[in-house]
Write a protein that holds these residues in place. Structure first.
Motif, PDB file in Angstrom:
ATOM      1  N   THR A 161       0.642  -1.120  -0.104  1.00 53.34           N
ATOM      2  CA  THR A 161      -0.012   0.056   0.020  1.00 53.34           C
ATOM      3  C   THR A 161       0.795   1.108  -0.022  1.00 53.34           C
ATOM      4  O   THR A 161       0.476   2.234  -0.680  1.00 53.34           O
ATOM      5  CB  THR A 161      -1.046  -0.068   1.363  1.00 53.34           C
ATOM      6  OG1 THR A 161      -0.057   0.076   2.322  1.00 53.34           O
ATOM      7  CG2 THR A 161      -1.970  -1.110   1.063  1.00 53.34           C
ATOM      8  N   SER A 194      -4.561   3.438  -2.505  1.00 52.48           N
ATOM      9  CA  SER A 194      -3.574   2.544  -1.877  1.00 52.48           C
ATOM     10  C   SER A 194      -4.473   1.743  -0.650  1.00 52.48           C
ATOM     11  O   SER A 194      -4.199   0.435  -0.805  1.00 52.48           O
ATOM     12  CB  SER A 194      -2.651   3.092  -1.183  1.00 52.48           C
ATOM     13  OG  SER A 194      -2.674   4.106  -0.441  1.00 52.48           O
ATOM     14  N   GLY A 198      -5.093  -2.344  -0.400  1.00 56.92           N
ATOM     15  CA  GLY A 198      -4.721  -3.000   0.583  1.00 56.92           C
ATOM     16  C   GLY A 198      -5.999  -3.802   1.300  1.00 56.92           C
ATOM     17  O   GLY A 198      -5.965  -5.051   1.558  1.00 56.92           O
TER      18      GLY A 198
END
Length: 435
Positions: A161, A194, A198
């Protein structure tokens, strides 16, 4: 024992380093937009910590209860607890996000944010609240893995991430290639992308394990809610104290102008990065302590805590001294504005070395929750912030401006570490003798 501690901590250390690294890089990109965007982001940081405090409080209770259940070989209960956390935590945190959006104007006004920053703050704050909810759910997923003794996978996802965020930051902040020039809000959108990636990875990984179940979840809630809230409640209060203290500290710093606030925000980003080993330890240590607690192995707990104290003090002192020595170069590299750079060069030498004692205090608080002392953790956290830290910062600002703020923050951290260490060691010694 030292080898075991290293094996459980190093994956989280790498993950936390990457996570905090992208936060620092995020601020460095924003700093190139000018002092006003950096100051606007710095004002939002303490409020963002409110969300982090709540999610960490839930995560602490999760790690404590699940690890204790596993220590007693109650696997079915551990699975029910995991489901309760993901569902209840998601709903609770969504309500918090809506409340923070509704109260944004009075909060930032009370902190001393100038009217000229309100437009920047609003544009950044809306996507950031959505991002914070996604990040909170991701953190709760990490907590499940840590509670089951898996630290490598969360650490790997943190790295992934972070890399995605670092790539997306300049594209969305500055509008490179086909991407729009979003300015300050681009930092929030980059993090949202990001964190979403994740969360998808963690969701797939959880679906392949039997750690979650809806069977018997209502009965489990009736049985466990008192125990869960008994840990999560004080833990949340403990975790919400730093955001409240950060709000008050930022309002104190704001009396010195926007440049001081911008420098203070960068210093706080550095604080998290400098404390990455401690933060990793506060994630990897509690599940281990919880298993020892469930099995009644107080001798092992005693030896583990003494080892942790030694590691934290030595490591953080070395890191602090090195970064303090490099402060002229670091401040110039991190801040394009000369006034912000000058203020940052004053803050770093006073604050960074003091993190050796601050780190000890953080380990004490997280360990106290794992060992069934949530009230003691809450008392230590309160004393650290409102007896040691904030009074020193306020007095320093009154006496010597930015120089006094820097010195006050350092002195407050040292006093907090000494107080926390002495209180915890006395309690641990009593338990060790009784066992």
């Amino acid at each position: 024992m030292g080898a075991q501690l290293w094996q459980t901590t190093w994956p989280m250390a790498i993950g936390v380093m990457s996570l905090l690294g992208f936060n620092l890089v995020d601020s460095l990109f924003v700093a190139h937009l000018g002092t006003a965007p950096l100051a606007a982001q710095s004002f939002t940081m303490p409020v963002s910590f409110i969300v982090i405090g709540i999610q960490v409080g839930i995560g602490i209770a999760t790690a404590a209860l699940i690890s204790r259940a596993l220590g007693r070989d109650e696997k079915a209960r551990a699975h029910r607890l995991g489901s309760l956390v993901m569902i209840g935590g998601g709903v609770t945190l969504a309500l918090v996000m809506m409340l923070l959006w509704w109260l944004r104007r009075p909060i930032f006004s009370a902190m001393g944010a100038q009217d000229s920053l309100s437009g920047l703050i609003d544009a950044y704050w809306a996507p950031w609240l959505v991002t914070s909810w996604i990040g909170a759910m991701l953190y709760l997923g990490y907590s499940l893995f840590r509670a089951h003794g898996y630290t490598r996978f969360p650490g790997l996802v943190m790295v992934i991430t972070s890399l995605i965020n670092v790539v997306m930051d300049p594209l969305l902040i500055f509008g490179m290639g086909p991407f729009p020039d979003l300015g300050l809000p681009g930092a929030a959108w980059a993090t949202m992308i990001s964190f979403t990636a994740g969360l998808m990875i963690v969701g797939v990984a959880l679906s392949r394990r039997d750690w979650l179940t809806l069977a018997g979840i209502k009965e489990e809630w009736r049985v466990s809610w008192r125990e869960f809230t008994g840990i999560a409640g004080p833990a949340m209060i403990t975790q919400l104290m730093p955001p409240l203290a950060a709000l008050l500290a930022t309002s104190i710093v704001a009396t010195q102008g926007n440049a001081a606030v911008a420098a203070w925000g960068l210093a706080n980003r550095m604080e998290n990065f400098a404390l990455l080993a401690v933060l990793a330890l506060t994630m990897s240590l509690p599940p281990w302590l919880g298993r020892c607690f469930g099995a009644g192995r107080w001798n092992e707990i005693h030896d583990l805590m003494i080892l942790s104290f030694k590691v934290v003090l030595v490591w953080q002192l070395v890191v602090g001294v090195v970064m303090a020595g490099a402060s002229p170069w670091l401040s110039h590299w991190m801040a394009a504005d000369d006034e912000v750079s000058h203020a940052l060069s004053i803050l770093i030498p006073f604050m960074l070395p003091s993190y050796a004692l601050l780190g000890l205090c953080m380990v004490v608080v997280s360990s106290s929750n794992a060992l069934g002392w949530p009230r003691r953790a809450m008392i230590i956290a309160f004393a650290r912030l409102f007896v040691c830290y904030l009074p020193c910062v306020a007095i320093g600002a009154w006496v010597a401006g930015i120089w006094g703020i820097a010195a006050g923050a350092g002195i407050g951290n040292v006093l907090a570490g000494l107080l926390a260490g002495s209180m915890f060691y006395r309690g641990l010694k009593q338990k060790h003798a009784a066992s």
